[in-house]
Design a protein around this motif. Sequence first.
Motif, short mmCIF file in Angstrom:
data_model
loop_
_atom_site.label_atom_id
_atom_site.label_comp_id
_atom_site.label_asym_id
_atom_site.label_seq_id
_atom_site.Cartn_x
_atom_site.Cartn_y
_atom_site.Cartn_z
N LEU A 242 33.15 41.68 45.49
CA LEU A 242 33.48 41.28 44.12
C LEU A 242 34.10 39.89 44.14
O LEU A 242 34.91 39.57 45.00
N GLU A 243 33.72 39.10 43.14
CA GLU A 243 34.31 37.78 42.97
C GLU A 243 34.77 37.63 41.53
O GLU A 243 34.03 37.96 40.60
N ASN A 244 36.00 37.16 41.33
CA ASN A 244 36.53 36.93 39.98
C ASN A 244 36.22 35.51 39.55
O ASN A 244 36.55 34.55 40.25
N ASN A 245 35.57 35.35 38.38
CA ASN A 245 35.30 34.01 37.89
C ASN A 245 36.35 33.58 36.88
O ASN A 245 37.34 34.28 36.63
N ALA A 246 36.14 32.43 36.26
CA ALA A 246 37.15 31.84 35.38
C ALA A 246 37.39 32.67 34.13
O ALA A 246 38.47 32.61 33.53
N THR A 247 36.41 33.46 33.72
CA THR A 247 36.55 34.28 32.51
C THR A 247 36.99 35.70 32.81
O THR A 247 36.85 36.59 31.99
N LYS A 248 37.52 35.92 34.02
CA LYS A 248 38.01 37.21 34.47
C LYS A 248 36.91 38.25 34.66
O LYS A 248 37.17 39.45 34.74
#
Length: 462
Positions: A242-248
């Motif tokens: 899993l990777e968290n991006n800027a928009t959560k």
Amino acid sequence: MSLLSQIGYSGVRAMQVALTATGQNVANVKTPGYSRLGVEMGSLSGHTALSSGRGVQVNNIRRIADDFVNRQLWRATSDQGLNETRSKYLDSLESLMASEGANISGGLDNFYAALSEATSTPDSIALRQQILNEAKALAQRVNGLSNNIEAQLNGLRGQREAIVVELNGLTENIALLNKRITHVEASNGDAKALRDQRDALVQDLAELADVRVQEAADGSFSLSLANGEPLVAGPTAARVALENNATKDQEFTLTFAGTEFKLGVDVAWGGQLGGLHDAEYNSLRATQETVGQIAKGIADLFNGVLNTGAFDVNGNPGQDLFTYKAGSISQVLEVKDLAPEELAFSSNAAEPGNNVKLLELLTLKNQTVPGITIGGATANVTLNDAYATLLGGVASASRQSQADAETSKSVQAQAQSQRDSISAVNLDEEGVNLMNYQQAYQANLKVITTAGALFDSVLGMF
């Protein structure tokens, strides 16, 4: 006589194998996922047309399982995981929105009631303070609801991370069992217990994600997601991250055989992961967004009246009462630090007791706010109706989700029962088998004894 003895000995050996298989079944009556054993016997033909035969042999000890029924069980388990996970979050969201401390409609009603009470004496400092208090209470409801939804989202993301860890562990173990099963069966060994273990792991995996299973000629399983993304192929397992991006958003990355796939956030996982996606994007996030739109509507409507041709007790121009902070979670709506005298209820700077603007504020109760998105549709509704419709939609979705969860639970139970009727151990049936095999064993011993007696009789003739 020798042939008769051989026939008896073959029967004894066959019954010993059958009794051992039955004993194994009885011993594993409480073993989860165990598939009972069945002994397949075949008659040994004689050498000539006048021969009665040469006894019996055990052709196979079969693991009694139905692949089609197992796949039905895995699909039902996946549906149950999805519906129960989604229902849990929807039920919590409905309870939160309907609670006294978070109900925005109740906060608006209290605020309007405080405004209405001040219409007769708009210059009353005590009544003005009450209005400020109710405004702060309204903002607290909005912020508290938004913040609590964010807390649920954070919990959901944490659960997703834990599920991914569990999923990776299951796929690795299934790949390892694939390797062991193919090795054992290639050398004509017994892999029945290993197959039971693998089936149990696949069912655990199906609860987390909707998987498709294919069995290869060598006995190994290939597992993939509904859209075809590979999870296991023979001894090789994929790894999900899993990777968290800027928009959560939590985006999935799948690595298989040295190749990396970006799955994004909307991959059709099914199972618990599918339930989490549905709860996050179709309920929690959508509700949080609508709460923000309602907060903006509150600020725009009331500030529009208070800072347009309005004056406070001292004749000063009106100021905004609310501040809307786009993108904020815990402070989406705030009340400005105004003194009671600074509330602009008068339309005339020289008349502090004028209540024209105060009355205008009360008319906002029936004024529609454009651009509020509820249930995926944009509508022009009043603030109270916006929240009531939002709550009603969540309540309706929660009830439907609970019904779906109950249905999927029943379907899963039926699928499990169907699997157990084929593969699970039935003590009554095994008890009958024990008696039958014991009687057959004793009968074959009698054949051997009879053959020996006949042989002794023949010897006695000389």
